[in-house]
Design a protein around this motif. Structure first.
Motif, mmCIF file in Angstrom:
data_model
loop_
_atom_site.group_PDB
_atom_site.id
_atom_site.type_symbol
_atom_site.label_atom_id
_atom_site.label_comp_id
_atom_site.label_asym_id
_atom_site.label_seq_id
_atom_site.Cartn_x
_atom_site.Cartn_y
_atom_site.Cartn_z
ATOM 1 N N ALA A 43 11.914 59.971 -43.590
ATOM 2 C CA ALA A 43 12.723 58.772 -43.811
ATOM 3 C C ALA A 43 11.980 57.771 -44.691
ATOM 4 N N ASP A 44 10.665 57.632 -44.465
ATOM 5 C CA ASP A 44 9.863 56.735 -45.306
ATOM 6 C C ASP A 44 9.900 57.180 -46.761
ATOM 7 N N ARG A 45 9.715 58.473 -46.976
ATOM 8 C CA ARG A 45 9.711 58.990 -48.351
ATOM 9 C C ARG A 45 11.088 58.854 -48.998
ATOM 10 N N GLU A 46 12.136 58.991 -48.193
ATOM 11 C CA GLU A 46 13.486 58.806 -48.742
ATOM 12 C C GLU A 46 13.680 57.372 -49.222
ATOM 13 N N VAL A 47 13.228 56.408 -48.409
ATOM 14 C CA VAL A 47 13.319 55.002 -48.811
ATOM 15 C C VAL A 47 12.494 54.748 -50.073
ATOM 16 N N ALA A 48 11.282 55.289 -50.111
ATOM 17 C CA ALA A 48 10.403 55.065 -51.267
ATOM 18 C C ALA A 48 11.027 55.602 -52.551
ATOM 19 N N HIS A 49 11.578 56.800 -52.494
ATOM 20 C CA HIS A 49 12.200 57.369 -53.698
ATOM 21 C C HIS A 49 13.441 56.566 -54.094
ATOM 22 N N ARG A 50 14.164 56.050 -53.112
ATOM 23 C CA ARG A 50 15.362 55.280 -53.428
ATOM 24 C C ARG A 50 15.004 53.984 -54.151
ATOM 25 N N VAL A 51 13.961 53.280 -53.677
ATOM 26 C CA VAL A 51 13.615 52.019 -54.338
ATOM 27 C C VAL A 51 12.935 52.269 -55.679
ATOM 28 N N LEU A 52 12.221 53.387 -55.814
ATOM 29 C CA LEU A 52 11.676 53.724 -57.134
ATOM 30 C C LEU A 52 12.800 53.926 -58.142
ATOM 31 N N ALA A 53 13.877 54.563 -57.709
ATOM 32 C CA ALA A 53 15.029 54.729 -58.600
ATOM 33 C C ALA A 53 15.634 53.372 -58.942
ATOM 34 N N ALA A 54 15.656 52.466 -57.971
ATOM 35 C CA ALA A 54 16.249 51.146 -58.199
ATOM 36 C C ALA A 54 15.512 50.367 -59.266
ATOM 37 N N VAL A 55 14.182 50.527 -59.345
ATOM 38 C CA VAL A 55 13.408 49.775 -60.334
ATOM 39 C C VAL A 55 13.070 50.615 -61.563
ATOM 40 N N GLY A 56 13.660 51.797 -61.655
ATOM 41 C CA GLY A 56 13.497 52.616 -62.854
ATOM 42 C C GLY A 56 12.165 53.312 -62.978
ATOM 43 N N LEU A 57 11.553 53.687 -61.848
ATOM 44 C CA LEU A 57 10.228 54.307 -61.892
ATOM 45 C C LEU A 57 10.201 55.707 -61.270
ATOM 46 N N THR A 58 11.318 56.347 -61.161
ATOM 47 C CA THR A 58 11.348 57.683 -60.554
ATOM 48 C C THR A 58 10.379 58.635 -61.239
ATOM 49 N N GLU A 59 10.349 58.608 -62.553
ATOM 50 C CA GLU A 59 9.497 59.535 -63.301
ATOM 51 C C GLU A 59 8.015 59.177 -63.195
ATOM 52 N N PHE A 60 7.710 58.018 -62.626
ATOM 53 C CA PHE A 60 6.320 57.571 -62.507
ATOM 54 C C PHE A 60 5.733 57.845 -61.124
ATOM 55 N N ARG A 98 7.482 48.307 -53.853
ATOM 56 C CA ARG A 98 6.784 48.258 -52.565
ATOM 57 C C ARG A 98 7.420 47.234 -51.643
ATOM 58 N N ALA A 99 7.780 46.070 -52.194
ATOM 59 C CA ALA A 99 8.428 45.038 -51.386
ATOM 60 C C ALA A 99 9.796 45.506 -50.888
ATOM 61 N N LEU A 100 10.561 46.159 -51.755
ATOM 62 C CA LEU A 100 11.875 46.651 -51.347
ATOM 63 C C LEU A 100 11.763 47.716 -50.270
ATOM 64 N N ALA A 101 10.676 48.493 -50.299
ATOM 65 C CA ALA A 101 10.477 49.536 -49.296
ATOM 66 C C ALA A 101 10.284 48.942 -47.904
ATOM 67 N N GLN A 102 9.914 47.678 -47.813
ATOM 68 C CA GLN A 102 9.817 47.017 -46.511
ATOM 69 C C GLN A 102 11.194 46.776 -45.907
ATOM 70 N N GLU A 103 12.247 46.891 -46.703
ATOM 71 C CA GLU A 103 13.617 46.621 -46.278
ATOM 72 C C GLU A 103 13.732 45.246 -45.617
ATOM 73 N N PRO A 104 13.300 44.207 -46.330
ATOM 74 C CA PRO A 104 13.294 42.862 -45.749
ATOM 75 C C PRO A 104 14.662 42.204 -45.835
ATOM 76 N N ALA A 105 14.859 41.185 -45.030
ATOM 77 C CA ALA A 105 16.041 40.332 -45.118
ATOM 78 C C ALA A 105 15.770 39.123 -46.006
ATOM 79 N N LEU A 106 14.495 38.874 -46.300
ATOM 80 C CA LEU A 106 14.069 37.765 -47.157
ATOM 81 C C LEU A 106 13.038 38.283 -48.144
ATOM 82 N N VAL A 107 13.265 38.034 -49.428
ATOM 83 C CA VAL A 107 12.329 38.461 -50.469
ATOM 84 C C VAL A 107 11.859 37.228 -51.244
#
Length: 287
Positions: free
Chosen positions: A143-160, A180-189
């Motif tokens: 689940a952690d890795r799924e979140v990490a890959h999802r936020v990497l896609a969001a910021v355009g870094l999948t290939e990195f 990294r911040a998005l991977a925390q799944e915060p309610a406040l950024v």
């Protein structure tokens, strides 16, 4: 970068339940006898993109670090909003009274000069954002890795994902820290100059990601240097000068000559964007 709402879908349910945004009351901070923040009152509405504005040295970075609990307010005023004292609350909770690990499940801070010399991959750097959500000795889960890959896609870094962070440009590293911040799944950024080091297209993509977060119910407060970026992308702005709040509110009310000229020492003209209807600012030297 992608603007898909999948970038933060896992946190939508929790964030949408937040009825109140960020509220800081009478926050002060001093160093070496110099008052950097002088009784700052600051709000950031829930589900909105709020811009923290002000000239260099106005206290923007310091305020974000105090709000995040990185450095305590002067006089140790970590709570007390209920009795009229200084305090920082979010959704009715005293943020600075929370244990650090619990606070990291609520808020994420993206600092301007965050860096690392450790030889870790982009994916591993982003997975650090999952630490608050697992036990101290547990490893990364699927689940952690799924979140990490999802936020990497969001910021355009999948290939990195497999690249070492130390090999990236300043702008690419900035996007890693956002992921990294998005991977925390915060309610406040909270973000300190999230467009720093980014080219024009990447700046716009970063701000679209913030808009997506806000649309999903997340409260976003970003220190921005470019007033036109704030005018085009923020719902609400807070303007600092000399460690105090000069003005706060809708961009159309704050980003006006009567407010900006004395703060920045310029002459401001406000035009209207032909497509968005938002203000476009031009500046000339005063006098």
């Amino acid at each position: 970068m992608s603007t898909t709402t999948d970038a933060h879908r896992a946190s939508t349910a929790a964030a949408s339940a937040v009825a109140e945004g960020l509220d800081a009351a009478r926050v002060s901070w001093a160093v070496g006898g110099r008052l950097v923040l002088d009784g700052v009152d600051c709000t950031a509405p829930a589900g909105a993109v709020s811009g923290l504005l002000g000239p260099n040295g106005s206290g923007k970075s310091t305020l974000l670090r105090v709000l995040a609990g990185v450095q305590p307010p002067t006089d140790g005023a970590a709570s007390g909003a209920d009795d009229g004292g200084a305090g920082v609350t979010f959704a009715g909770t005293d943020l600075l009274a929370l244990p650090r690990r619990r606070r990291a499940r609520v808020l994420a801070l993206v600092e301007q000069e965050a860096s690392t010399d450790l030889p870790i991959t982009v994916l591993d750097a982003v997975l650090l954002g999952r630490i608050p959500h697992r036990s101290m000795l547990a490893g990364d889960t699927d689940a952690d890795r799924e979140v990490a890959h999802r936020v990497l896609a969001a910021v355009g870094l999948t290939e990195f994902a497999g690249r070492e962070v130390t090999t990236l440009s300043g702008g690419e590293r900035q996007r890693v820290h956002m992921a990294r911040a998005l991977a925390q799944e915060p309610a406040l950024v909270l973000l300190d100059e999230p467009t720093n080091h980014l080219d024009v297209a990447a700046q716009l993509d970063a701000l679209r990601v913030l808009r997506t977060l806000a649309d999903d119910g997340v409260t976003v407060l970003a220190a921005l240097h470019d007033l036109n970026l704030a005018a085009q992308h923020c719902d609400h702005v807070v303007l600092l000068a000399g460690g105090r709040v000069v003005a706060a509110g809708d961009v159309r009310e704050v980003l006006v000559p009567d407010v900006l000229d004395p703060v920045y020492g310029v002459r401001t003209e406000v035009l209207t964007h032909p497509r968005t209807g938002r203000p476009v600012l031009t500046f000339s030297p005063r006098g």
